[in-house]
Scaffold this active site. Structure first.
Site, PDB file in Angstrom:
ATOM      1  N   LYS A   1      -8.554   2.430  12.430  1.00  0.00           N
ATOM      2  CA  LYS A   1      -8.989   1.670  11.095  1.00  0.00           C
ATOM      3  C   LYS A   1      -8.996   0.781  10.569  1.00  0.00           C
ATOM      4  CE  LYS A   1      -7.797   4.043   6.619  1.00  0.00           C
ATOM      5  NZ  LYS A   1      -7.628   2.837   5.919  1.00  0.00           N
TER       6      LYS A   1
ATOM      7  N   CYS B   1      23.329 -27.912  10.548  1.00  0.00           N
ATOM      8  CA  CYS B   1      25.679 -27.806  10.431  1.00  0.00           C
ATOM      9  C   CYS B   1      25.271 -28.778  11.382  1.00  0.00           C
ATOM     10  CB  CYS B   1      26.209 -26.944  10.573  1.00  0.00           C
ATOM     11  SG  CYS B   1      27.840 -27.738  10.916  1.00  0.00           S
TER      12      CYS B   1
ATOM     13  N   ASP C   1       0.678  -1.481  -0.119  1.00  0.00           N
ATOM     14  CA  ASP C   1       0.164   0.180  -0.158  1.00  0.00           C
ATOM     15  C   ASP C   1       0.452   1.571   0.032  1.00  0.00           C
ATOM     16  OD1 ASP C   1      -2.282  -1.634   0.154  1.00  0.00           O
ATOM     17  OD2 ASP C   1      -2.757  -1.433   2.217  1.00  0.00           O
ATOM     18  N   ALA C   2       1.912   1.040   0.915  1.00  0.00           N
ATOM     19  CA  ALA C   2       2.270   2.604   0.505  1.00  0.00           C
ATOM     20  C   ALA C   2       3.338   2.635  -0.581  1.00  0.00           C
ATOM     21  CB  ALA C   2       3.274   2.603   1.770  1.00  0.00           C
TER      22      ALA C   2
ATOM     23  N   ARG D   1     -18.059  -0.626  -1.652  1.00  0.00           N
ATOM     24  CA  ARG D   1     -17.768   0.779  -1.984  1.00  0.00           C
ATOM     25  C   ARG D   1     -17.541   0.940  -3.701  1.00  0.00           C
ATOM     26  NH1 ARG D   1     -14.635   4.797   1.030  1.00  0.00           N
ATOM     27  NH2 ARG D   1     -13.000   3.210   1.678  1.00  0.00           N
TER      28      ARG D   1
HETATM   29  O1  JCF Z   1     -11.545   1.348   9.455  1.00  0.00           O
HETATM   30  C1  JCF Z   1     -12.263   2.123   8.755  1.00  0.00           C
HETATM   31  N1  JCF Z   1     -11.633   1.188   7.762  1.00  0.00           N
HETATM   32  C2  JCF Z   1     -12.662   3.071   8.857  1.00  0.00           C
HETATM   33  C3  JCF Z   1     -13.233   3.506   6.982  1.00  0.00           C
HETATM   34  C4  JCF Z   1     -13.666   4.018   9.634  1.00  0.00           C
HETATM   35  C5  JCF Z   1     -14.590   5.234   9.556  1.00  0.00           C
HETATM   36  O2  JCF Z   1     -14.915   5.463  10.667  1.00  0.00           O
HETATM   37  C6  JCF Z   1     -14.384   5.492   8.123  1.00  0.00           C
HETATM   38  C7  JCF Z   1     -13.949   4.809   6.647  1.00  0.00           C
HETATM   39  C8  JCF Z   1     -14.411   5.640   5.750  1.00  0.00           C
HETATM   40  C9  JCF Z   1     -14.981   6.527   6.551  1.00  0.00           C
HETATM   41  N2  JCF Z   1     -15.705   6.629   8.069  1.00  0.00           N
HETATM   42  C10 JCF Z   1     -15.659   7.088   7.134  1.00  0.00           C
HETATM   43  C11 JCF Z   1     -16.389   8.274   6.685  1.00  0.00           C
END
Ligand code: JCF
Length: 723
Positions: free
Chosen positions: A133, A473, A45-46, A154
């Site tokens: 996240k 070894c 990702d980076a 999404r």
């Molecule tokens: O945990 C996540 N990946 C995550 C994504 C958490 C959130 O509260 C998010 C998001 C993406 C958009 N909130 C929004 C508005």
């Protein structure tokens, strides 16, 4: 030359930024296709983020070159054609990413919010909600009159894919809501795969591959496994892929004017979702002002590797929905939220060489020497390839570009090789000689790794035993690498502790022929030491002093320090407690050894083999003769500790005990902590967000305890009744 290098070189040579923009778009499109459509990411990702930001910067500089089909103009992936498109009633947003992994990442966000809201220093702190996240894929769940009617990915934020059938297989997602839920409710959150579920799945995949089943593959990481499962065309297969879900927001909801719910804060909204039956992470909390955001970032960062699932940062949101509305959006991203990333745990680098290292027990480990790369918070130059089979399976060769992963304190490893196909395919259009000939696309790769047949250090034969993954070894203490490792093991802090005796010094001492065996260390004189390169008198004296100090030790430290295969610190402690005296350990039969808690047949045999070798006994005698000593005790009374013979499996987050603390308490009481649940497990101790281990316990009828139940058991109380 490696492929991305070649590509980077090509780009750098392009005459102008317009061509750079084209090249970046092609590369990013190709990577995005691999990532979103094939669920087989080609770069970390980076790396994708880096290229993406470079393109964004160039497009900002040349607005006239902007194109609607640029990867920067899309929120996420394209909808797959196999699934019906779903137009989101409320767009699914992405959030701005803060890649500054310092406290300033949080402080800048707070400062920006305060500025937008025209707050001054005299005004109170802004209240935020801080969340982990989750590293999965975003999902929108639509309920009508309390029934799940649609689940959509999404996609590009406007239109996603209808994956309802697959999502219905996720046990954590309610199919029906309580009667007080509004007539229309869209819940948004992240579908993810827990790490233990991912490991189990990949193990199953490996077995299928080994059994020769075609079309099966292992998954790179939990997120890709989750993405693959969600977009499985066959819901029956999707159902076999264990997925989980966390809710974090709303899409379309019946308005309050039409009888819908009224929320004033994001936090309250999440509490209500929990009441309606959605999983909401217990790690989500309110935070006031920048200071608490920073504290949250750091606290979650510390827990990151101990969580049952992957996260790649934290998310901050302004808590008040009224303030969120005032803040609004900039180019489809909410101004009131930000994703604050943790340092990347995967990065790209180049393999400079593949060395073979010799361990203390003679184990030969292939190690990739890497061009230095900053990953997981440190600069990495070595990554393990584990063993010959792994190195060959991953097909890592000198000169390759590879993904390196470093998570927590685990040693860095090579995840996979980045194969030329993508960047080169996209580079072909621009990569051509002046007369139109395409540039050579396939640079020669190195050779497939093979373990040397002899030890790279002492040239003794290297052998791989039947059923073992490792070559060893056979040189034993004839091998200087093994002797060096044995000394370092002995001298480490958790063993006999000789302060200042590190790898450089051991190399010098052994290579100069001054020290051959462990006891030689205690025979070192000032003259011999001071004659070593770069050794000042002061350091020589310090070492002698440290050696002197180390002579007063304990039996467990000494036993552990001997470096007997399979005898770790815990086993050494048990042996010392059980037998009291070293001679009793050395002379114990396998049967007697088996009476020790923590000692099974493999350990017993290993101990016996070690002490049956005259040269090992000789080392012990000489160490004693040199003055290494410890208090000896009486053999332990035979009363078993309250939990001896009891095996626990821990899962989820306990309310007060850290996992390590719970483990220590159990072990102190004579119990064992195992990693996976089986019929032999005595108890599963489950906390918040317990996952498949809890399911397995319930399936096998293994009793489940909460933290209080565990503590009661530790007190010697009978286990609580099962519900
Ligand atoms: O945990 C996540 N990946 C995550 C994504 C958490 C959130 O509260 C998010 C998001 C993406 C958009 N909130 C929004 C508005």
């Amino acid at each position: 030359m490696t492929t991305p290098d070649l590509f980077a070189g090509l780009i750098a040579k392009l005459p102008d930024d317009a061509e750079r923009i084209t090249a970046l778009r092609q590369t990013l499109h190709a990577h995005a296709h691999r990532y979103y459509v094939l669920d087989e990411p080609s770069v970390p990702d980076a790396e994708y983020d880096r290229l993406f930001r470079e393109l964004q910067a160039l497009e900002a500089r040349y607005p006239e070159l902007m194109s609607p089909d640029s990867p920067t103009q899309r929120v996420g992936g394209q909808a797959l054609e196999q699934f019906a498109p779903v137009r989101h009633a409320v767009p699914m947003l992405s959030i701005r990413t803060e890649t500054d992994t310092q406290a300033s990442g949080a402080e800048n966000f707070d400062a920006r919010i305060r500025r937008e809201l025209a707050l001054t220093d005299g005004d109170a702190s802004v209240v935020y909600v801080a969340e982990p996240k989750f590293d999965g894929l975003a999902m929108s769940l639509r309920y009508e009159h309390g029934t799940l009617v649609q689940a959509a990915t999404r996609g590009d934020g406007e239109t996603g894919e209808d994956v309802t059938q697959n999502i219905r297989t996720i046990g954590q997602i309610p199919l029906k809501l309580p009667a007080d839920a509004p007539p229309v409710l869209e819940v948004r959150g992240e579908v993810y795969m827990r790490r233990d579920d991912f490991e189990t799945l990949n193990e199953r995949q490996r077995q299928k591959i080994a059994a020769g089943i075609k079309g099966e593959k292992t998954f790179v990481n939990p997120r890709n496994a989750a993405a693959g499962a969600v977009r499985q065309l066959d819901p029956a297969i999707a159902g076999q892929r264990p997925l989980s879900f966390f809710a974090y927001g709303l899409g379309e909801v019946t308005p309050a004017s039409a009888g819908g719910p009224e929320f004033s804060s994001h936090f309250d909204l999440l509490q209500t979702l929990k009441i309606w039956g959605f999983p909401v992470s217990s790690l989500i909390g309110r935070a006031q002002g920048a200071t608490e955001l920073v504290a949250y970032y750091e606290a979650i960062g510390k827990q990151r590797d101990a969580l049952g699932f992957d996260i790649d940062g934290v998310v901050y949101k302004v808590d008040s929905l009224a303030l969120q509305q005032r803040l609004g959006f900039v180019s489809r991203e909410p101004r009131w939220a930000v994703a604050h990333k943790f340092p990347a745990q995967e990065m790209l680098t180049t393999v400079l060489a593949i060395d073979v290292q010799v361990g203390r027990t003679g184990k030969l480990t292939p190690v990739a020497k890497l061009a230095p790369v900053f990953v997981g918070g440190v600069t990495v130059t070595n990554a393990t390839l584990h063993n010959e089979d792994e190195a060959r399976r991953k097909d890592v060769r000198v000169g390759d570009t590879v993904i390196v992963r470093r998570a927590g304190d685990v040693i860095p490893e090579v995840v996979s090789v980045v194969l030329p196909s993508i960047p080169l395919a996209s580079a072909t259009t621009t990569a051509a000689t002046p007369d139109g000939e395409p540039l050579p696309m396939q640079p020669q790769r190195g050779v497939l790794f093979a373990m040397p047949k002899t030890c790279p250090v002492c040239a003794s034969v290297a052998l791989r035993e039947e059923g073992e993954a490792d070559y060893r070894c056979t040189g034993g203490l004839f091998c200087s690498a093994q002797r060096k490792q044995a000394m370092l093991h002995f001298a480490q802090r958790r063993a006999v502790e000789v302060e200042g005796l590190g790898d450089k010094l051991v190399d010098q001492l052994v290579d100069a022929g001054i020290v051959h065996t462990l006891p030689d260390l205690y025979r070192l004189g000032l003259t011999a030491l001071a004659n070593l390169d770069r050794m000042a008198d002061k350091s020589a004296l310090n070492l002698l002093d440290a050696l002197q100090k180390s002579k007063q030790t304990t039996l467990p430290r000494f036993l552990f320090g001997l470096g007997i295969r399979h005898v770790g610190e815990a086993t050494a402690k048990e042996l010392a407690r059980h037998f009291g005296k070293l001679d009793a350990v050395m002379d114990a039969t396998e049967t007697q050894l088996l009476e020790v808690a923590d000692v099974g047949p493999i350990v017993a045999k290993s101990l016996r083999t070690f002490f049956d070798q005259p040269h090992n006994r000789e080392v012990v005698e000489q160490l004693r003769a040199c003055g290494v000593t410890w208090p000896e005790g009486e053999p332990a009374a035979r009363t078993p500790t309250p939990l001896s013979g009891v095996t626990f499996v821990l899962t989820g987050t306990l309310p007060t005990l850290e996992r390590e603390a719970a483990k220590a308490l159990i072990e102190a009481a004579g119990g064992k902590v195992a990693g996976s649940v089986s019929k032999k497990t005595s108890y599963v101790v489950a906390g918040a967000e317990a996952g498949s281990k809890l399911d397995k316990a319930l399936a096998l009828g293994v009793p489940v305890l909460d933290e209080a139940g565990l503590l009661a058991l530790l007190q010697g109380d009978p286990p609580p009744p099962q519900v």
